[in-house]
Scaffold this motif. Structure first.
Motif, PDB file in Angstrom:
ATOM      1  N   GLY A 523      41.595  92.308  11.338  1.00  0.00           N
ATOM      2  CA  GLY A 523      42.474  91.332  11.045  1.00  0.00           C
ATOM      3  C   GLY A 523      42.986  90.468  12.009  1.00  0.00           C
ATOM      4  N   PRO A 524      44.175  89.708  11.574  1.00  0.00           N
ATOM      5  CA  PRO A 524      44.808  88.782  12.826  1.00  0.00           C
ATOM      6  C   PRO A 524      45.358  89.329  13.695  1.00  0.00           C
ATOM      7  N   SER A 525      45.938  90.560  13.793  1.00  0.00           N
ATOM      8  CA  SER A 525      46.564  91.340  14.594  1.00  0.00           C
ATOM      9  C   SER A 525      45.552  92.202  15.328  1.00  0.00           C
ATOM     10  N   PHE A 526      44.722  92.778  14.976  1.00  0.00           N
ATOM     11  CA  PHE A 526      43.618  93.626  15.437  1.00  0.00           C
ATOM     12  C   PHE A 526      42.248  93.460  15.182  1.00  0.00           C
ATOM     13  N   PRO A 527      41.584  92.167  15.654  1.00  0.00           N
ATOM     14  CA  PRO A 527      40.539  91.798  15.113  1.00  0.00           C
ATOM     15  C   PRO A 527      39.154  92.446  15.405  1.00  0.00           C
ATOM     16  N   ALA A 528      39.201  93.645  16.243  1.00  0.00           N
ATOM     17  CA  ALA A 528      38.177  94.607  16.412  1.00  0.00           C
ATOM     18  C   ALA A 528      36.921  93.854  16.609  1.00  0.00           C
ATOM     19  N   PRO A 529      36.718  92.940  17.780  1.00  0.00           N
ATOM     20  CA  PRO A 529      35.715  92.053  17.901  1.00  0.00           C
ATOM     21  C   PRO A 529      34.228  93.026  18.017  1.00  0.00           C
ATOM     22  N   THR A 530      34.217  94.308  18.681  1.00  0.00           N
ATOM     23  CA  THR A 530      33.121  94.974  18.889  1.00  0.00           C
ATOM     24  C   THR A 530      32.388  95.410  17.527  1.00  0.00           C
ATOM     25  N   ALA A 531      33.460  95.655  16.538  1.00  0.00           N
ATOM     26  CA  ALA A 531      32.845  96.037  15.178  1.00  0.00           C
ATOM     27  C   ALA A 531      31.523  95.066  14.704  1.00  0.00           C
ATOM     28  N   TYR A 532      32.173  93.576  14.898  1.00  0.00           N
ATOM     29  CA  TYR A 532      31.159  92.807  14.561  1.00  0.00           C
ATOM     30  C   TYR A 532      29.871  92.724  15.328  1.00  0.00           C
ATOM     31  N   VAL A 533      29.966  92.979  16.651  1.00  0.00           N
ATOM     32  CA  VAL A 533      28.825  93.220  17.357  1.00  0.00           C
ATOM     33  C   VAL A 533      27.947  94.157  16.762  1.00  0.00           C
ATOM     34  N   TRP A 534      28.149  95.389  16.392  1.00  0.00           N
ATOM     35  CA  TRP A 534      27.544  96.388  16.223  1.00  0.00           C
ATOM     36  C   TRP A 534      27.129  96.190  14.673  1.00  0.00           C
ATOM     37  N   LEU A 535      27.643  95.659  13.961  1.00  0.00           N
ATOM     38  CA  LEU A 535      27.217  95.417  12.402  1.00  0.00           C
ATOM     39  C   LEU A 535      26.245  94.031  12.648  1.00  0.00           C
ATOM     40  N   SER A 536      26.370  93.051  13.513  1.00  0.00           N
ATOM     41  CA  SER A 536      25.712  91.923  13.320  1.00  0.00           C
ATOM     42  C   SER A 536      24.210  92.309  14.128  1.00  0.00           C
ATOM     43  N   LEU A 537      24.117  93.031  15.138  1.00  0.00           N
ATOM     44  CA  LEU A 537      22.881  93.641  15.693  1.00  0.00           C
ATOM     45  C   LEU A 537      22.142  94.374  14.823  1.00  0.00           C
ATOM     46  N   ALA A 538      22.922  95.220  13.819  1.00  0.00           N
ATOM     47  CA  ALA A 538      22.124  95.967  12.994  1.00  0.00           C
ATOM     48  C   ALA A 538      21.371  95.147  11.796  1.00  0.00           C
ATOM     49  N   ARG A 539      22.354  93.976  11.358  1.00  0.00           N
ATOM     50  CA  ARG A 539      21.726  93.189  10.461  1.00  0.00           C
ATOM     51  C   ARG A 539      20.713  92.426  10.984  1.00  0.00           C
ATOM     52  N   LEU A 540      20.812  91.935  12.249  1.00  0.00           N
ATOM     53  CA  LEU A 540      19.483  91.364  12.770  1.00  0.00           C
ATOM     54  C   LEU A 540      18.377  92.094  12.948  1.00  0.00           C
ATOM     55  N   LEU A 541      18.495  93.204  13.436  1.00  0.00           N
ATOM     56  CA  LEU A 541      17.295  94.393  13.399  1.00  0.00           C
ATOM     57  C   LEU A 541      16.819  94.706  12.193  1.00  0.00           C
ATOM     58  N   ARG A 542      17.452  94.413  11.045  1.00  0.00           N
ATOM     59  CA  ARG A 542      16.768  94.431   9.593  1.00  0.00           C
ATOM     60  C   ARG A 542      16.348  93.401   9.167  1.00  0.00           C
ATOM     61  N   ASP A 543      17.049  92.271   9.300  1.00  0.00           N
ATOM     62  CA  ASP A 543      16.446  90.896   8.613  1.00  0.00           C
ATOM     63  C   ASP A 543      15.938  90.037   9.468  1.00  0.00           C
ATOM     64  N   GLY A 544      16.204  90.086  10.775  1.00  0.00           N
ATOM     65  CA  GLY A 544      15.628  89.145  11.616  1.00  0.00           C
ATOM     66  C   GLY A 544      16.058  87.849  11.550  1.00  0.00           C
ATOM     67  N   GLU A 545      17.275  87.612  11.037  1.00  0.00           N
ATOM     68  CA  GLU A 545      17.686  86.315  10.696  1.00  0.00           C
ATOM     69  C   GLU A 545      18.870  86.037  11.512  1.00  0.00           C
ATOM     70  N   LEU A 546      19.132  84.929  12.032  1.00  0.00           N
ATOM     71  CA  LEU A 546      19.902  84.336  12.975  1.00  0.00           C
ATOM     72  C   LEU A 546      20.521  82.982  12.397  1.00  0.00           C
ATOM     73  N   PRO A 547      21.914  82.787  12.799  1.00  0.00           N
ATOM     74  CA  PRO A 547      22.568  81.475  12.189  1.00  0.00           C
ATOM     75  C   PRO A 547      21.687  80.259  12.793  1.00  0.00           C
ATOM     76  N   GLU A 548      21.697  79.220  12.120  1.00  0.00           N
ATOM     77  CA  GLU A 548      20.986  78.122  12.446  1.00  0.00           C
ATOM     78  C   GLU A 548      21.159  77.658  13.933  1.00  0.00           C
ATOM     79  N   ASN A 549      19.934  77.709  14.659  1.00  0.00           N
ATOM     80  CA  ASN A 549      20.072  76.864  16.033  1.00  0.00           C
ATOM     81  C   ASN A 549      20.616  77.970  17.089  1.00  0.00           C
ATOM     82  N   SER A 550      20.977  79.180  16.454  1.00  0.00           N
ATOM     83  CA  SER A 550      21.694  79.966  17.607  1.00  0.00           C
ATOM     84  C   SER A 550      20.626  80.916  18.476  1.00  0.00           C
ATOM     85  N   ALA A 551      19.407  80.982  17.942  1.00  0.00           N
ATOM     86  CA  ALA A 551      18.400  81.659  18.746  1.00  0.00           C
ATOM     87  C   ALA A 551      18.063  80.996  19.896  1.00  0.00           C
TER      88      ALA A 551
END
Length: 670
Positions: A523-551
Motif C-alpha cells: 500500500g502507500p505506506s508500505f509498498p513492499a516492492p520486492t513482492a512484485y519482483v517475486w510475483l512478476s518473475l513467477a508470472r513471466l516464467l509461466r506465461d512468457g509475456e512482458l509488457p509492450e516493448n519492455s523486453a
C-alpha cells in the motif's frame, strides 16, 4: 532444573581461563537489540525491500550498554550480543515477510489460478519455523571451509572484530589471508607440485568504519550522547510525521510531479542514516538508477502508450513497466558477479581431483581450526539438525500451504537448492561483502519453473525456501568471522543464533500481523516492492509475456550491466582504486524499484558520509558518523512501533494539510 543443568553444562564447556562468553545477560541484551532491529528491518523492508544486518551497530550498542553495568561485558560476550541480535533482526528477510508473504497476498485467482494467500498468525509462525533453522545448521560446516581453510576476508565481519578489539583494548586481530585466491587442498610443504599463494593483508572495503586509535576509543566510550540525541531527533521527527503525513511526502518539485509522476521527497533521518552506512558510491549508483528509471524510462513508457495506467500502478503503469528492466539488471549483475566465485569453486574441486587420494589423506590429518573440540559445534549436532530442519520444515510447509499449493518433494528440492546456493552466496559475501540473495532467489525461481511448471504459488514458496538458507547462512557467517578473529567460542555463537532465530519467529510474525492490521500491504505506506519482483518473475516464467516493448529495454540494460559487472568484479579482485566507483547493478536497479524519495534521502546520507570523511574526520577510522547514523536508523525503527500501536487503536493523523498530491501514506484521504 533441566534448564539450569543445561546452562551449567554450557559454561563448563568454555575454557576456564577464557573470558565469560555465553551468559544470560549477553543473550538478553542481544535479544533486546535484535528485537529493535527486527522491527526496524521489517518496516524498512516493507517500504523499500532493503534491510541491514546491523552487525557493527549491534556490537556498538552492546558495548555502550555494558558500560552501565557493574561488571562490563567481555569482548566474547559482546560477540554473543551481536550474533544473537543479527539472528533476531534479519528474520523479516529470511522468512520472506518483506517479499514472499506480500507476494502471495497479491495473487489473482483468474490470472494465477490461486486466490490471494493471507496467512494467519499461527500459520505464519509455522512457515517461519520451517525455514528458521536450516541456515543456522548449515553455518558450522561452511565456517570450517570459508573461514578456517580459505580464510575469506568477510569485510563487515572483520570490521566488527576490529571495532570490538579497539573498544576492549585488545591486540588487533590477525587479518592476514593464507588462501585468498581459492582453496588449495594441501599445503606446499605437504605435497610437491602445489604452490601456496603469498600472504597478503586484507584491504577491508569497510576500512573507513574501523577504529584504530585512542581518539576513536574515547569517542565511542563516550558515545551515549551522540547516539541518544540522534535517536531522539529521528524518533521525534517520525512521530511528528505520523500526525502530519506531508512531512515525509514533501512535493519539492510541485504537486503535479508528485501526484502524476511520484516525484516527492521524504526527509526521513532513517533513510539518511542508511545512506551514511551504505556509503557515497552505493547511494550514487542508486540515484543514477533513479534518474534513468523515473526521469527517463517512466515518462517514455507512459507517453509512448506502453504503460497506459497510472504511473504508480504495478500492473499497467510505468512503475510496473520499469520493474522488468530492474529485474534484468539485478539478474545480470548478480550472475556475472558470481562467475569468479563459481570458477574458483570448480578449480578447487579440480585441484583436489588432480591431487588424488594422497591429498585427501594429508588434509585429513591437518586441522587449521584453533578452537578445541569442546568449543566447536559437534558434527552430530549438525547432521541431526539439518535432517530435522529439512524434514520438519517440509511437513510444516505442506501443512501451512497444502498439497495443491506445493508438493513436499518440491519443498525438499528447495532445501537442497538452498544448500548449494548458500555456498555460492557465502563465498560471494566473503570476497565482496555482498550476499547476492536477490540474484540467487531468481535462480531458484527459474529452477522451480522448470521442475514444476505453471504453478506460481510453488514457484514463490520453493524459491523462498532456497533463498532463506542462502541469506541466513551468509548473515551468520559474518558473525562467525568476527568470533574467529576475536577468539570467541563458535558453540556459544551457535547457541545465540538458535535462540535469536527462535525468538524472532514470534517477534517478526506478531509485528507483521500488526502492520497488516493497521496498514494496507502492499500500500502507500508500505509498498513492499520486492513482492512484485517475486510475483512478476513467477508470472513471466509461466506465461512468457512482458509488457509492450519492455523486453528490448530489459535485454539492453542486462547486457550493459553484465559487461559493467564483469569490469567491476575484475577491478575489485585486483583491488584497483576505481572499482568502488563503477556503478553497482543491484544498487542501480533498486533505484528503479522504489520511488525517488527513497533514493534521494539516502544520497544525502552518502554525501554527508563522504564530506565528513574528507573534511571533518580526524582520521580514516573515525566512526563518530556511524554512531549518529545508527541512532537515526534505530530511532525511527523504535518509534515505528509506537505509531503502529497508535494506528491499531484508531489514533490517526492530526491534519492532512498539504497532502493534495495523494502521496501521504498515513493520510486517510489518500
Amino acid at each position: 532444573m533441566p534448564l539450569l543443568s543445561w546452562w551449567r553444562r554450557i559454561h563448563s564447556e568454555q575454557s576456564p581461563s577464557s573470558q565469560p562468553e555465553f551468559t544470560a545477560r549477553a543473550v538478553l541484551l542481544g535479544l533486546a537489540v535484535g528485537c529493535i532491529i527486527c522491527f526496524t528491518n521489517l518496516s524498512l523492508g516493507l517500504q523499500s525491500g532493503w534491510i541491514s544486518m546491523m552487525s557493527i551497530q549491534s556490537a556498538l550498542i552492546g558495548f555502550l550498554v555494558s558500560r552501565m553495568l557493574p561488571i562490563p561485558l567481555s569482548p566474547q560476550e559482546i560477540i554473543v550480543v551481536q550474533t544473537t541480535a543479527v539472528a533476531t533482526g534479519t528474520m523479516p528477510l529470511a522468512a520472506g515477510f518483506v517479499g514472499i508473504l506480500p507476494a502471495l497476498g497479491l495473487l489473482d485467482e483468474k490470472r494465477d489460478g490461486s486466490p490471494p494467500i493471507h496467512l494467519s498468525w499461527i500459520a505464519a509462525v509455522g512457515w517461519s519455523f520451517s525455514i528458521a533453522y536450516f541456515g543456522v545448521f548449515l553455518s558450522p560446516p561452511i565456517r570450517k571451509q570459508v573461514i578456517i581453510e580459505e580464510q575469506l576476508p568477510f569485510p563487515s565481519g572483520t570490521a566488527t572484530a576490529q571495532l570490538i578489539s579497539v573498544l576492549h583494548n585488545m591486540p588487533p586481530p590477525d587479518t592476514t589471508i593464507r588462501r585468498r585466491n581459492g582453496y588449495h587442498a594441501v599445503d606446499s610443504d605437504d605435497l610437491p607440485g602445489v604452490s601456496e599463494p603469498p600472504e597478503e593483508l586484507v584491504e577491508d572495503s569497510l576500512e573507513s568504519s574501523i577504529p584504530a586509535d585512542d581518539d576513536t576509543r574515547e569517542a565511542v566510550q563516550e558515545g551515549w550522547f551522540p547516539l541518544i540525541w540522534s535517536f531522539a531527533v529521528a524518533g521525534l521527527l517520525t512521530l511528528f510525521a505520523y500526525f502530519v503525513p506531508v512531512v515525509f511526502a514533501i512535493p519539492i518539485f510541485g504537486s503535479y510531479l508528485a501526484r502524476e509522476w511520484l516525484w516527492f521527497f521524504s526527509p526521513s533521518l532513517s533513510y539518511i542514516g542508511q545512506g551514511i552506512i551504505m556509503g557515497f558510491p552505493t547511494t550514487l549508483s542508486m540515484n543514477m538508477g533513479m534518474l534513468v528509471g523515473w526521469a527517463v524510462l517512466s515518462p517514455l513508457s507512459k507517453l509512448s502508450g506502453w504503460a497506459p495506467g497510472p504511473v504508480g500502478d504495478m500492473s499497467t503503469g510505468a512503475r510496473g513497466w520499469i520493474l522488468w528492466t530492474s529485474l534484468g539488471i539485478m539478474c545480470a549483475d548478480s550472475v556475472i558477479s558470481l562467475v569468479p566465485v563459481a570458477a574458483e569453486y570448480v578449480t578447487a574441486v579440480a585441484n583436489v581431483s588432480r591431487a588424488g587420494y594422497a591429498a585427501l589423506d594429508v588434509t585429513a590429518k591437518v586441522d587449521h581450526d584453533p578452537e578445541p573440540e569442546a568449543r566447536l559445534v559437534p558434527v552430530r549436532w549438525v547432521v541431526i539438525g539439518l535432517a530435522a530442519s529439512v524434514s520438519v520444515g517440509t511437513v510444516l510447509v505442506w501443512i501451512v500451504f497444502g498439497y495443491d499449493a506445493i508438493q513436499p518433494w518440491a519443498t525438499l528440492c528447495g532445501f537442497a537448492l538452498g544448500g548449494l546456493l548458500s555456498i555460492i552466496g557465502v563465498r560471494a559475501l566473503g570476497e565482496t561483502d555482498l550476499n547476492p540473495v536477490s540474484g540467487l532467489g531468481k535462480i531458484s525461481q527459474l529452477f522451480f519453473a522448470w521442475i514444476q511448471p505453471g504453478n506460481i504459488v510453488a514457484n514463490i514458496i520453493a524459491g523462498g525456501v532456497a533463498e532463506a538458507g542462502a541469506q541466513q547462512a551468509g548473515d551468520l557467517m559474518q558473525d562467525l568471522k568476527t568470533g574467529h578473529l576475536c577468539h570467541a567460542s563458535p558453540r556459544a555463537q551457535f547457541y545465540g543464533q538458535l535462540i535469536g532465530s527462535t525468538i524472532s519467529i514470534f517477534v517478526t510474525t506478531t509485528a507483521y500481523m500488526l502492520y497488516q492490521r493497521a496498514y494496507e500491504i502492499p500500500g502507500p505506506s508500505f509498498p513492499a516492492p520486492t513482492a512484485y519482483v517475486w510475483l512478476s518473475l513467477a508470472r513471466l516464467l509461466r506465461d512468457g509475456e512482458l509488457p509492450e516493448n519492455s523486453a528490448r529495454f530489459m535485454a539492453g540494460f542486462s547486457i550493459f550491466f553484465a559487461c559493467l559487472s564483469a569490469i567491476r568484479t575484475r577491478a575489485a579482485r585486483q583491488e584497483l582504486w576505481y572499482a568502488k566507483w563503477i556503478p553497482s547493478g543491484v544498487a542501480f536497479a533498486i533505484g528503479f524499484l522504489n520511488t525517488p524519495s527513497f533514493s534521494m534521502a539516502r544520497l544525502i546520507g552518502g554525501v554527508i558520509e563522504y564530506v565528513y570523511r574528507r573534511r571533518f574526520a580526524k582520521h580514516n577510522s573515525d566512526i563518530r558518523i556511524i554512531v549518529i547514523a545508527s541512532g537515526f536508523v534505530l530511532g525511527e525503527g523504535v518509534i515505528s512501533i509506537v505509531t503502529l500501536v497508535l494506528r491499531t487503536f484508531g489514533i490517526g493523523v492530526l491534519t492532512c494539510w498539504g497532502c493534495g498530491h495523494g502521496m501521504c501514506g498515513g493520510c486517510p484521504a489518500n
